[in-house]
Design a protein around this motif. Sequence first.
Motif: not given
Length: 248
Positions: A54-55, A60-62, A235-239
Amino acid sequence: MKRRVWFVPISLSLAVIGLAYASITTPSPPIPTLPPVQAIAPAQQGGNVLCYGGGCASMLGMMQSQINEEFFTQGFPLEDDPPVSKAQFCSNLKAQRPPNCPNLYPDSTPGVPTPGKSAYAFNQCGPNRLTMWLGDKFLSHIATNTYSGDFNAPAPGVSFLGACQSHDQCWAGGESKASCNLDFVNSMTSACNGLGSAGAIDSCRGYAGLYHFAVTSTDKSQEVYNSQLQKRECSIWAQDMRTNNCAN
C-alpha cells in the motif's frame, strides 16, 4: 499351531489413537498466494513499475499526480497514466524501508516467499501461546476440566490445530487482529458444537474461550501481533524492491 503375533509400529499406533481421539477437526488454512498488485505504471525508460504494498502504491500515485501537475503548469495535456522515472521510483521506494527491516531478504510471510529463505511455517496451538500468555488461568482451568494433554486438541474429540494455523496465517498476513480473532473463536466453537453431549460441548467451549482470551486480552498477544505486522510490512516492501530491481 504357533500363534502369529503382529507388531504395529508405535508411531502408527499413536497416529491411529490420535485420529480416534480427535475425530472433529477445525478447517486447515487455505494455501496463501501472493497479494494482488495494487498499482502499476509505465516507466519512462520502458517497461512498468508495480506495487504490491500500500505504501508503494500511494507513492506511485503521488508521482503520477506530480507529473500531471507539471504538465498542467506548462500547458501540456494531462495523461491518464503518465510514465514515471524508474530511478526516482526506486529512490522513493528505498526511502520507505520499514523500521527493523534488515535487508531485501527478510523471513518469508504467507504468500510472500523470500528467495533463499524457508517458506512461512505455521505455529501450533501451544504451549507458548497458552502457558506463557495465560499462566495460572490456563493451569487452573485444566485442573478442573477434562484435559487431553495435547495443546492442539485440549478437549476430547476435537482438534483446534486447523483453527490455530489459520489464526497464525491471518496475523502473519497482516489482516485485522479483531477479524482474525473472531474467525478463530468461531472455528473452534463450531467444531465443539459437533460433540454429542451438552457437557462435552460446554467443556470444549471453555477451552475455545481460553484460547480466544489468549489472543485478545493478553499483553503478549498484542506484542506478537505487532511483531507480525512489522514482518509483513518488511516482506512486502522487500518484494516490491526485488520485483522492480531497485536494489541494483
